[in-house]
Design an enzyme around this catalytic site. Structure first.
Site, PDB file in Angstrom:
ATOM      1  CB  ALA A   1      27.230 -22.677  13.098  1.00 37.16           C
ATOM      2  CG  LEU A   2      21.827 -19.418  12.481  1.00 40.66           C
ATOM      3  CD1 LEU A   2      20.921 -18.350  11.895  1.00 40.66           C
ATOM      4  CD2 LEU A   2      21.709 -19.455  13.999  1.00 40.66           C
TER       5      LEU A   2
ATOM      6  CG  HIS B   1      20.008 -22.228  15.738  1.00 42.13           C
ATOM      7  ND1 HIS B   1      21.050 -22.921  15.174  1.00 42.13           N
ATOM      8  CD2 HIS B   1      20.372 -21.968  17.024  1.00 42.13           C
ATOM      9  CE1 HIS B   1      22.016 -23.055  16.064  1.00 42.13           C
ATOM     10  NE2 HIS B   1      21.626 -22.498  17.201  1.00 42.13           N
TER      11      HIS B   1
ATOM     12  CB  SER C   1      24.177 -30.320  17.238  1.00 44.37           C
ATOM     13  OG  SER C   1      25.069 -31.381  16.981  1.00 44.37           O
ATOM     14  CB  SER C   2      27.143 -27.259  14.060  1.00 43.13           C
ATOM     15  OG  SER C   2      27.695 -27.151  15.360  1.00 43.13           O
ATOM     16  NE  ARG C   3      29.595 -30.171  19.891  1.00 42.70           N
ATOM     17  CZ  ARG C   3      28.791 -29.259  20.404  1.00 42.70           C
ATOM     18  NH1 ARG C   3      27.500 -29.294  20.122  1.00 42.70           N
ATOM     19  NH2 ARG C   3      29.253 -28.333  21.192  1.00 42.70           N
TER      20      ARG C   3
END
Length: 284
Positions: free
Chosen positions: A35-36, A40, A189-191
């Site tokens: 989930a880059l 990243h 972040s993915s969140r």
């Protein structure tokens, strides 16, 4: 994407070539959960600056999660990840299944993170850092990197990995990269994409709290913590989990007499999603 240990060894042998001497190509490892995002990408750019060969792992480590359901619910985007990594020119991408990398499952031998691993993030998730270090150790043994690169968003992780490398004589360098932030200051972040607008505005107060702590660093540690807490007052959407000031050399809480470099750590739940952040401060 390479899925098996055998194919990983073959691929690493191909890219390293015949020269295994100290003058051979340097190898950098970036371990991720997939989930880059832009954070990243920065890690991979840093890895490319430090080494000739860049290896990226995209493994959702079940040892980091409380239940199988939490592991299964972690966001995954393998097709998008593959495009990103191809565009970045990553040399080796390792994306094993849990059964491939952890054939014994949760019954596997584990590395212990010790007392520091049970503080802060470890107090909330006492299994977490043992799981992190166990998989990092496996990746170090498999890849044999010269350097491994981590983001400063999770400094406790970086500290514990560095200590493991020292204590277990892994013989590699640990490098860190500054946190990538959104326009409102949140660590990428993915969140973030999962937040409702009102929760997003509330979450943006977390980096403001760290800024308040830094602004009061000349008044001592108690004043730093009080200023950060004050910045969060009146925001019912934030459920604060911890707010601490630690010595970067030990990751233990500083006392009131501490002077010099320190780290302010914060974690909170907003809109059902956990966020962590930190800032370097100077106590005077």
């Amino acid at each position: 994407m390479i899925r098996t240990l055998e194919d990983l060894r073959t691929r690493l042998g191909d890219v390293r070539g015949a020269d295994r001497s100290s003058g051979g190509p340097r190898v950098a490892l970036v371990s991720t959960l997939g989930a880059l995002h832009d954070g990243h990408v920065d890690l991979i750019h840093e890895a490319r600056q430090r080494a000739d060969i860049v290896v990226v792992s995209t493994f959702v480590n079940p040892l980091r999660f409380r239940t199988a359901e939490e592991t299964a619910s972690y966001p995954r985007s393998p097709e998008a990840d593959e495009r990103v990594l191809r565009d970045l020119g990553v040399d080796v991408v390792f994306a094993p299944s849990a059964g491939e990398l952890l054939p014994a499952g949760t019954a596997t031998t584990r590395v212990s993170a010790g007392d520091v691993g049970l503080r802060y993030e470890g107090r909330v998730r006492p299994f977490y850092f043992d799981g992190v270090l166990t998989v990092e150790a496996k990746l170090f043994n498999l890849v044999r990197p010269d350097v491994s690169v981590y983001g400063e968003r999770d400094l406790q992780r970086a500290f514990l990995v560095q200590r493991m490398v020292r204590d277990l004589n892994f013989g590699l360098e640990i490098a860190t990269v500054p946190t990538v932030r959104t326009d409102d200051g949140l660590p990428v972040s993915s969140r973030i994409a999962l937040l409702e607008p009102a929760d997003r505005r509330a979450a943006a107060k977390l980096p403001r709290a760290l800024e308040a702590a830094a602004s009061n660093s000349d008044l001592g540690v108690d004043a730093c913590i009080a200023a950060a807490q004050s910045a969060l007052m009146g925001e019912p959407r934030i459920a604060l989990e911890y707010l601490s000031v630690v010595d970067p050399a030990t990751f233990l809480p500083v006392d009131e007499g501490h002077r010099g470099r320190a780290l302010a750590l914060i974690a909170a739940t907003v809109g059902g999603h956990r966020f962590i952040d930190n800032a370097e401060i100077s106590l005077r």
